[in-house]
Motif scaffolding. Structure first.
Motif, PDB file in Angstrom:
ATOM      1  N   GLU A 235       0.776  -1.202   0.043  1.00  0.00           N
ATOM      2  CA  GLU A 235      -0.127  -0.126   0.215  1.00  0.00           C
ATOM      3  C   GLU A 235       0.704   1.166   0.147  1.00  0.00           C
ATOM      4  OE1 GLU A 235      -2.846  -0.078   3.171  1.00  0.00           O
ATOM      5  OE2 GLU A 235      -3.685  -1.992   2.544  1.00  0.00           O
ATOM      6  N   GLY A 236       2.112   0.997  -0.097  1.00  0.00           N
ATOM      7  CA  GLY A 236       3.148   2.179  -0.191  1.00  0.00           C
ATOM      8  C   GLY A 236       3.648   2.488   1.197  1.00  0.00           C
ATOM      9  N   GLY A 237       4.417   3.569   1.167  1.00  0.00           N
ATOM     10  CA  GLY A 237       5.035   3.916   2.572  1.00  0.00           C
ATOM     11  C   GLY A 237       6.252   3.367   2.795  1.00  0.00           C
ATOM     12  N   PRO A 238       7.053   3.807   4.121  1.00  0.00           N
ATOM     13  CA  PRO A 238       8.302   3.204   4.125  1.00  0.00           C
ATOM     14  C   PRO A 238       8.314   1.645   4.808  1.00  0.00           C
ATOM     15  CG  PRO A 238       7.796   4.644   5.768  1.00  0.00           C
ATOM     16  CD  PRO A 238       6.617   4.828   5.107  1.00  0.00           C
ATOM     17  N   PHE A 239       9.430   1.034   4.576  1.00  0.00           N
ATOM     18  CA  PHE A 239       9.478  -0.337   5.273  1.00  0.00           C
ATOM     19  C   PHE A 239       9.493  -0.098   6.663  1.00  0.00           C
ATOM     20  CE2 PHE A 239      12.051  -3.935   6.938  1.00  0.00           C
ATOM     21  CZ  PHE A 239      11.447  -5.071   5.811  1.00  0.00           C
ATOM     22  N   ASN A 240       8.852  -1.339   7.416  1.00  0.00           N
ATOM     23  CA  ASN A 240       8.675  -1.138   8.741  1.00  0.00           C
ATOM     24  C   ASN A 240       9.131  -2.785   9.281  1.00  0.00           C
ATOM     25  OD1 ASN A 240       7.350  -1.882  11.517  1.00  0.00           O
ATOM     26  ND2 ASN A 240       7.217   0.392  11.665  1.00  0.00           N
ATOM     27  N   ARG A 241      10.324  -2.785   9.755  1.00  0.00           N
ATOM     28  CA  ARG A 241      10.986  -4.227  10.137  1.00  0.00           C
ATOM     29  C   ARG A 241       9.858  -4.725  11.132  1.00  0.00           C
ATOM     30  NH1 ARG A 241      15.405  -6.070   9.122  1.00  0.00           N
ATOM     31  NH2 ARG A 241      16.126  -4.161   8.389  1.00  0.00           N
ATOM     32  N   GLY A 242       9.381  -4.282  12.146  1.00  0.00           N
ATOM     33  CA  GLY A 242       8.322  -4.743  12.949  1.00  0.00           C
ATOM     34  C   GLY A 242       7.067  -5.377  12.338  1.00  0.00           C
ATOM     35  N   GLU A 243       6.661  -4.492  11.455  1.00  0.00           N
ATOM     36  CA  GLU A 243       5.640  -4.686  10.655  1.00  0.00           C
ATOM     37  C   GLU A 243       5.788  -5.998   9.417  1.00  0.00           C
ATOM     38  OE1 GLU A 243       2.258  -2.318   8.246  1.00  0.00           O
ATOM     39  OE2 GLU A 243       4.277  -2.259   7.467  1.00  0.00           O
ATOM     40  N   PHE A 244       6.860  -6.062   9.103  1.00  0.00           N
ATOM     41  CA  PHE A 244       7.148  -7.027   8.139  1.00  0.00           C
ATOM     42  C   PHE A 244       7.361  -8.505   8.779  1.00  0.00           C
ATOM     43  CE2 PHE A 244      10.429  -9.405   5.824  1.00  0.00           C
ATOM     44  CZ  PHE A 244      10.009  -9.809   4.728  1.00  0.00           C
ATOM     45  N   HIS A 245       7.880  -8.468   9.910  1.00  0.00           N
ATOM     46  CA  HIS A 245       8.101  -9.800  10.557  1.00  0.00           C
ATOM     47  C   HIS A 245       6.450 -10.197  11.081  1.00  0.00           C
ATOM     48  CE1 HIS A 245      12.512  -8.897  11.501  1.00  0.00           C
ATOM     49  NE2 HIS A 245      12.328  -9.437  10.379  1.00  0.00           N
ATOM     50  N   GLN A 246       5.772  -9.323  11.481  1.00  0.00           N
ATOM     51  CA  GLN A 246       4.535  -9.812  11.934  1.00  0.00           C
ATOM     52  C   GLN A 246       3.417  -9.856  11.014  1.00  0.00           C
ATOM     53  OE1 GLN A 246       2.954  -7.141  14.991  1.00  0.00           O
ATOM     54  NE2 GLN A 246       1.348  -8.554  15.566  1.00  0.00           N
ATOM     55  N   TYR A 247       3.616  -9.024   9.788  1.00  0.00           N
ATOM     56  CA  TYR A 247       2.666  -9.351   8.882  1.00  0.00           C
ATOM     57  C   TYR A 247       3.293  -9.032   7.531  1.00  0.00           C
ATOM     58  CZ  TYR A 247      -0.468  -7.672  12.583  1.00  0.00           C
ATOM     59  OH  TYR A 247      -1.341  -7.356  13.788  1.00  0.00           O
ATOM     60  N   PRO A 248       4.004 -10.218   7.252  1.00  0.00           N
ATOM     61  CA  PRO A 248       4.757 -10.168   5.830  1.00  0.00           C
ATOM     62  C   PRO A 248       3.894 -10.158   4.584  1.00  0.00           C
ATOM     63  CG  PRO A 248       4.675 -12.403   6.773  1.00  0.00           C
ATOM     64  CD  PRO A 248       4.176 -11.340   7.847  1.00  0.00           C
ATOM     65  N   ASP A 249       2.634 -10.605   4.832  1.00  0.00           N
ATOM     66  CA  ASP A 249       1.624 -10.596   3.629  1.00  0.00           C
ATOM     67  C   ASP A 249       1.271  -9.175   3.081  1.00  0.00           C
ATOM     68  OD1 ASP A 249       0.271 -10.483   6.298  1.00  0.00           O
ATOM     69  OD2 ASP A 249      -1.405 -10.287   5.165  1.00  0.00           O
TER      70      ASP A 249
END
Length: 405
Positions: A235-249
């Motif tokens: 959906e755009g926006g900066p990469f967030n490591r915590g979000e990526f690990h929790q919601y990789p989809d």
């Protein structure tokens, strides 16, 4: 302090593993630091350290280790070899509900065994305290270079398992003579750091992701990629490591940018099955896909690298993969194919060095907690089963044990 008898068990899994929890000198140190602990070594002809090497430092080499209170090995213990009522430490490969080890955990419970899994021994920040990851990376990257040398006839290296130890392997790396190729390394954990160690020792220069994509070099180079280097938010926006690990989809891969300029991939990053794959088999068929050698250090079968359809072995380390059909062929059989190294027990190629580092971590981080001084509850949190029941942290395995999932 009550005396404790600790037994180093003979590895029974087939094919056998040559690694050990402690080297002979480490056992000597252990008994000096913990004088109430008496160590026995079950006789074995397959260990990387011989019975005589243990006997030389005062370790009792025996066939029957039933007298011991604590039994330590490396790989899963065959069910028939499990002794009731004992404390065991080994890699059980059950905490991810691996179906092939359901019977092992059932037997552990039935025999009232206290099972402590090395993989579950963690600090309060959930970081593993003992692991072989560094040596998986060292050997995996070495094998990637060996594979490239064999495929293109540029240089010849000894196989890693033919090296006496890690120092011998690093001397062998002096023979590496690469053209101006580009190598991708994924991962920044233990595996990634081990792989970097090999690439740096081989004299291969590390460059930034931007330079890797946009510059040409007159020497071989490698890039170490982190998740943020090849994932974008859907959906755009900066990469967030915590979000990526929790919601990789919520993320999509743009790894394809790197496949257009790279010659070799060394995959050492943990992959969450919910995350995007690095690339698809269809992408591998595109003429712009340039990679011809893949060293999948993680060896996730049907995981993030679509050509990793099966594991390889130390005896038979590579296969060729045909992206058009998805079929595998003998290694180095066709220049149109992609050569894949996917050995699933890489540290076993350097068993003496890998065992030495593993034993060092056990002595420095685990033995005091194991023998009773455990204010951070490391052992309790790393215990899967005790007195015939799953420990609270591992009760999620209940249906798995019952065969219901």
């Amino acid at each position: 302090m009550d005396s404790i008898k600790l037994g180093l068990i003979r590895e029974g899994k087939v094919p056998p593993d040559k690694r050990v929890p402690f080297t002979p000198l480490q056992v000597q140190e252990l008994m000096q630091r913990f004088p109430w602990v008496k160590v026995y070594c079950q006789s074995s002809s397959i260990r990387c350290f011989s019975d005589d090497e243990y006997a030389a430092v005062g370790v009792g080499v025996v066939e029957d280790i039933s007298q011991c209170d604590v039994l330590m090995g490396i790989k899963e213990v065959p069910v028939a070899n499990l002794l009731s009522g004992k404390t065991y430490l080994f890699f059980s490969h059950t905490i991810k509900k691996q179906p092939y080890n359901r019977g092992l955990l059932q037997s552990v419970l039935g025999k009232q065994i206290r099972l402590i899994d090395y993989e579950a021994l963690k600090d309060n920040q959930d970081n593993r305290l003992v692991a072989f990851g560094r040596y998986a990376g060292i050997v995996g990257a070495y094998n990637g270079l060996w594979t490239y040398g064999r495929r293109y006839g540029k240089f010849q290296l000894k196989r890693a398992h033919e090296c006496f130890d890690v120092n011998d392997l690093k001397l062998e790396l002096r023979k590496v003579a690469l053209p101006s190729i580009k190598i991708i390394l994924t991962g920044s954990g233990r595996v990634g750091k081990g792989a970097m160690e090999t690439l740096d020792t081989a004299g291969i220069r590390k460059v930034s992701p931007f330079d890797f994509l946009h510059r040409q070099f007159n020497e071989p180079v490698y890039v170490q990629l982190h998740s943020s280097d090849y994932h974008d938010r859907t959906e755009g926006g900066p990469f967030n490591r915590g979000e990526f690990h929790q919601y990789p989809d919520r993320y999509k891969s743009r790894f394809y940018e790197f496949t257009r300029v790279a010659d070799v991939l060394m995959a050492g990053a943990f992959w969450n099955p919910g995350a995007p794959v690095l690339f698809t088999r269809e992408a591998m068929q595109d003429p712009s896909f340039r990679i011809k050698v893949i060293a999948d250090i993680t060896c996730d079968i049907n995981g993030s690298v679509p050509s990793t359809v099966r594991a390889t072995s130390i005896a038979d380390p590579v296969y060729d993969f045909d992206p058009a059909t998805g079929q595998t062929h003998p290694g180095f059989s066709n220049d149109a194919y992609i050569t894949v190294m996917a050995i699933d027990n890489l540290p076993c190629e350097l068993p003496r060095s890998a065992s030495e580092e593993f034993g060092r971590d056990l002595i420095d981080r685990i033995l005091k907690p194991l023998f009773g001084e455990d204010p951070d509850t490391i052992i309790e949190r790393g215990t899967i089963a005790q007195k015939g029941a799953l420990m609270p942290r591992f009760r999620y395995l209940d249906n798995y044990v019952r065969g219901e999932e």
